[in-house]
Design an enzyme around this catalytic site. Structure first.
Site, mmCIF file in Angstrom:
data_model
loop_
_atom_site.group_PDB
_atom_site.id
_atom_site.type_symbol
_atom_site.label_atom_id
_atom_site.label_comp_id
_atom_site.label_asym_id
_atom_site.label_seq_id
_atom_site.Cartn_x
_atom_site.Cartn_y
_atom_site.Cartn_z
ATOM 1 N N HIS A 110 32.722 47.699 34.211
ATOM 2 C CA HIS A 110 32.972 48.622 35.327
ATOM 3 C C HIS A 110 33.514 49.928 34.730
ATOM 4 O O HIS A 110 34.138 49.909 33.658
ATOM 5 C CB HIS A 110 34.025 47.954 36.219
ATOM 6 C CG HIS A 110 34.376 48.675 37.467
ATOM 7 N ND1 HIS A 110 35.236 49.749 37.489
ATOM 8 C CD2 HIS A 110 33.998 48.467 38.755
ATOM 9 C CE1 HIS A 110 35.369 50.162 38.735
ATOM 10 N NE2 HIS A 110 34.631 49.405 39.529
ATOM 11 N N ASP A 187 39.644 42.412 31.687
ATOM 12 C CA ASP A 187 39.581 42.972 33.038
ATOM 13 C C ASP A 187 39.273 41.803 33.976
ATOM 14 O O ASP A 187 38.141 41.319 34.030
ATOM 15 C CB ASP A 187 38.466 44.037 33.073
ATOM 16 C CG ASP A 187 38.178 44.523 34.489
ATOM 17 O OD1 ASP A 187 38.704 43.936 35.449
ATOM 18 O OD2 ASP A 187 37.410 45.490 34.626
ATOM 19 N N GLN A 190 37.484 40.733 38.995
ATOM 20 C CA GLN A 190 36.605 39.860 39.785
ATOM 21 C C GLN A 190 36.908 38.379 39.563
ATOM 22 O O GLN A 190 36.218 37.525 40.142
ATOM 23 C CB GLN A 190 35.127 40.144 39.436
ATOM 24 C CG GLN A 190 34.653 41.535 39.779
ATOM 25 C CD GLN A 190 34.569 41.789 41.298
ATOM 26 O OE1 GLN A 190 34.531 40.861 42.108
ATOM 27 N NE2 GLN A 190 34.582 43.057 41.674
ATOM 28 N N LYS A 213 41.562 42.331 45.725
ATOM 29 C CA LYS A 213 40.360 41.509 45.524
ATOM 30 C C LYS A 213 40.698 40.029 45.555
ATOM 31 O O LYS A 213 39.848 39.185 45.300
ATOM 32 C CB LYS A 213 39.704 41.868 44.188
ATOM 33 C CG LYS A 213 39.119 43.282 44.178
ATOM 34 C CD LYS A 213 38.291 43.489 42.936
ATOM 35 C CE LYS A 213 38.071 44.932 42.595
ATOM 36 N NZ LYS A 213 37.113 45.592 43.459
ATOM 37 N N CYS A 351 29.756 51.171 40.419
ATOM 38 C CA CYS A 351 30.698 51.672 39.394
ATOM 39 C C CYS A 351 30.402 51.056 38.025
ATOM 40 O O CYS A 351 31.330 50.748 37.251
ATOM 41 C CB CYS A 351 32.147 51.421 39.779
ATOM 42 S SG CYS A 351 32.617 52.212 41.310
HETATM 43 N N1 C6P Z 1 35.112 46.844 41.674
HETATM 44 C C1 C6P Z 1 33.354 46.654 43.320
HETATM 45 O O1 C6P Z 1 32.858 46.840 44.429
HETATM 46 P P1 C6P Z 1 40.372 48.692 41.331
HETATM 47 O O2 C6P Z 1 39.513 49.682 42.035
HETATM 48 O O3 C6P Z 1 41.344 49.343 40.371
HETATM 49 O O4 C6P Z 1 41.031 47.714 42.248
HETATM 50 O O5 C6P Z 1 39.367 47.781 40.467
HETATM 51 C C2 C6P Z 1 38.506 48.369 39.540
HETATM 52 C C3 C6P Z 1 37.572 47.356 38.972
HETATM 53 C C4 C6P Z 1 37.678 47.037 37.634
HETATM 54 N N2 C6P Z 1 36.903 46.075 37.075
HETATM 55 C C5 C6P Z 1 35.985 45.409 37.785
HETATM 56 C C6 C6P Z 1 35.172 44.354 37.112
HETATM 57 C C7 C6P Z 1 35.807 45.713 39.140
HETATM 58 O O6 C6P Z 1 34.886 45.048 39.832
HETATM 59 C C8 C6P Z 1 36.604 46.716 39.751
HETATM 60 C C9 C6P Z 1 36.392 47.107 41.179
HETATM 61 C C10 C6P Z 1 34.787 47.056 43.081
HETATM 62 O O7 C6P Z 1 32.725 46.115 42.415
HETATM 63 C C11 C6P Z 1 35.054 48.450 43.575
HETATM 64 S S1 C6P Z 1 34.240 49.677 42.614
#
Ligand code: C6P
Length: 394
Positions: A110, A187, A190, A213, A351
Site C-alpha cells: 500500500h 504492515d 489488513q 479496520k 492505494c
Molecule cells: N487501506 C483500503 O481500502 P490507514 O489509512 O493509515 O488506516 O491504513 C493505511 C493502510 C496501510 N496498509 C494497508 C495494507 C492498507 O490496506 C491500508 C489502508 C484501505 O485498502 C484504505 S486506502
C-alpha cells in the site's frame, strides 16, 4: 456472525471492510459512555475524572498489548497504520541510514508502506529496493533471499495485501531476515482483526495497524515495537506528555511508550479500540479467521463462474480481499451500479498503484470481507454483476 451487533448493516450489503469496518454497538456505546461519564485529559489531573480517564487510557494499552501478545510499554498509540509507519521511518530507520544503504519493501505494498520510505531515501541517500511478486500474487521468496545483503538496513512488508488478499508467510520471512541481522516492520493493517496476530511468535521488530479496520474507531492505531528497539529511538513528535523535564537549555524525554505520544492523545479512540479488542476476543480470532476463510472460498467459487470476470491474482493463501475486472465495464461504473443496488464495494487503484501497474489495470473493483458478512451478501453481488456486465458491453 454477530450481524445484529452492527447497526449500519441494516442499510444494505457492506463489502468494503478492507477500507474500514463497521462498528458494533458495544464500541459505539463505550465511546458514548466515555464522553458522558469519564471525559478528562489523561496523565495530568489529580481529580477523580482525570484519574478515571487515565486508568481507562492505560487499561486500553494493556488490552491491546494482550491481544497481540506484546508488552504494554511496547504499544504506541498513533492515528493509524500510516502514522505508525511514518513514526518508525523517522525515529527508528532514519538515524540508521547512510548513503547507499538499502530498504526492502515488496511490489504489493500500500502507498503507506512505500512513500514514507521513498521520502526517507531522499533525506538520507539510502535506496529503496522492491521484492518482486509473481503473477499469482505471491512474493518471490528466492529473489527476496538474494536481495537481503549487508547493505539492507530494514525490511518492511505487508502481512496481508489489501488488493490481492495474499497472506504473506511473515513469520518465515522475519526469521530469514533476522538470520542476516535485518530488522523487520510488518504492515498489519489488513491482518489484525482478521487473523490472530502474536508479535512475539512472529518475532516482528515493529508491527503497525489501524483501529478502524478491526471494528474500532477511526483516528486511532498502533505501532508495536520491541522494547530494545524503542528504548534507543528518538521521539517522533515533541511537545507535552513526551517529556520528563523541560528547561530552555535542555529537555529530557519520557519513558517508552509515552516518549512517542506527544500532546493530548485520542483518548476516546483508544478506549473504543480496546472495546473492539474485547469484542474480537469475545468472538474468538480463530473463529473469525475460519469464518472469513469459508466465506472467501464461497466468494471465489461464485465469482469465478461469472463470464468476463477476471480475478487479479490467485495467491497460495488469500484472506479478506478479492479484486476483479469485469469485461469492458469501468470499475467506477461497476461500483456505482452496485451502490444503486445498495451493495458497497471499493473501486479504483486501492492505494497500491505500483501493484495495479504490474497487473496492467489502472483500476479494479474490490470486495473485502468482515466478520459480519454472510453468503447472502456474496449472492447479491454475484447476481448483480452479470446484469452490470451486459449493461456496459461495448
Ligand atoms: N487501506 C483500503 O481500502 P490507514 O489509512 O493509515 O488506516 O491504513 C493505511 C493502510 C496501510 N496498509 C494497508 C495494507 C492498507 O490496506 C491500508 C489502508 C484501505 O485498502 C484504505 S486506502
Amino acid at each position: 456472525m454477530n450481524r445484529e451487533d452492527f447497526p449500519l448493516l441494516a442499510e444494505g450489503v457492506y463489502l468494503d471492510s478492507g477500507a474500514t469496518t463497521q462498528k458494533p454497538y458495544q464500541v459505539i456505546e463505550r465511546i458514548d459512555r466515555f464522553y458522558r461519564n469519564e471525559n478528562a485529559n489523561v496523565h495530568r489531573g489529580v481529580y477523580e475524572l482525570s484519574a478515571k480517564a487515565t486508568a481507562a487510557y492505560e487499561d486500553a494499552r494493556e488490552t491491546v498489548a494482550r491481544f497481540i501478545n506484546g508488552n504494554s510499554d511496547e504499544v504506541i498509540f498513533t492515528r493509524g497504520t500510516t502514522e505508525s509507519i511514518n513514526l518508525a521511518a523517522f525515529s527508528f530507520a532514519e538515524p540508521l541510514m547512510k548513503e547507499g544503504d538499502e530498504i526492502l519493501i515488496t511490489h504489493m505494498e500500500h502507498h503507506a508502506n512505500i512513500v514514507p520510505w521513498q521520502l526517507l531515501c531522499e533525506r538520507t541517500g539510502a535506496r529503496l529496493k522492491v521484492i518482486p511478486v509473481d503473477r499469482e500474487g505471491n512474493l518471490d521468496r528466492k529473489a527476496l533471499r538474494g536481495m537481503m545483503t549487508e547493505k539492507t538496513k530494514l525490511l518492511s512488508l505487508t502481512h496481508i495485501s489489501n488488493v490481492l488478499g495474499t497472506v504473506n508467510p511473515v513469520k518465515e520471512i522475519i526469521a530469514e531476515a533476522h538470520d542476516r541481522g535485518i530488522p523487520v516492520l510488518i504492515d498489519g493493517a489488513q491482518a489484525v482483526g482478521r487473523t490472530p496476530v502474536d508479535v512475539k511468535d512472529l518475532d516482528a521488530d515493529f508491527y503497525a495497524f489501524s483501529g478502524h479496520k478491526m471494528y474500532g474507531p477511526t483516528g486511532i492505531g498502533v505501532l508495536y515495537g520491541k522494547k530494545k528497539r524503542l528504548e534507543r529511538m528518538r521521539p517522533y513528535q515533541s511537545g507535552g506528555d513526551m517529556i520528563l523535564r523541560v528547561t530552555f537549555e535542555k529537555t529530557t524525554w519520557n519513558e517508552i511508550p509515552h516518549r512517542f505520544e506527544a500532546g493530548t492523545p485520542n483518548i476516546a479512540g483508544t478506549i473504543g479500540l480496546a472495546e473492539a479488542v474485547r469484542y474480537l476476543e469475545g468472538t474468538g480470532m480463530k473463529k473469525v479467521e475460519a469464518y472469513e476463510e469459508e466465506l472467501m472460498d464461497y466468494a471465489l467459487a461464485r465469482l469465478e463462474k461469472i463470464d468476463g470476470l477476471e480475478i487479479i491474482g490467485s495467491p497460495a493463501k488469500r484472506s479478506g480481499a478479492l479484486t476483479f475486472t469485469l469485461g469492458d465495464a469501468h470499475p467506477h461504473d461497476i461500483a456505482h451500479e452496485l451502490a444503486m443496488k445498495n451493495i458497497a464495494v471499493r473501486a479504483g487503484h486501492h492505494c497500491a498503484q505500483p501493484l495495479m501497474n504490474y497487473y496492467n489495470v489502472p483500476a479494479a473493483t474490490r470486495l473485502s470481507l468482515g466478520l459480519y458478512n454472510n453468503k447472502q451478501d456474496i449472492d447479491f453481488l454475484a447476481e448483480a454483476l452479470p446484469e452490470i456486465r451486459e449493461k456496459f458491453k461495448l
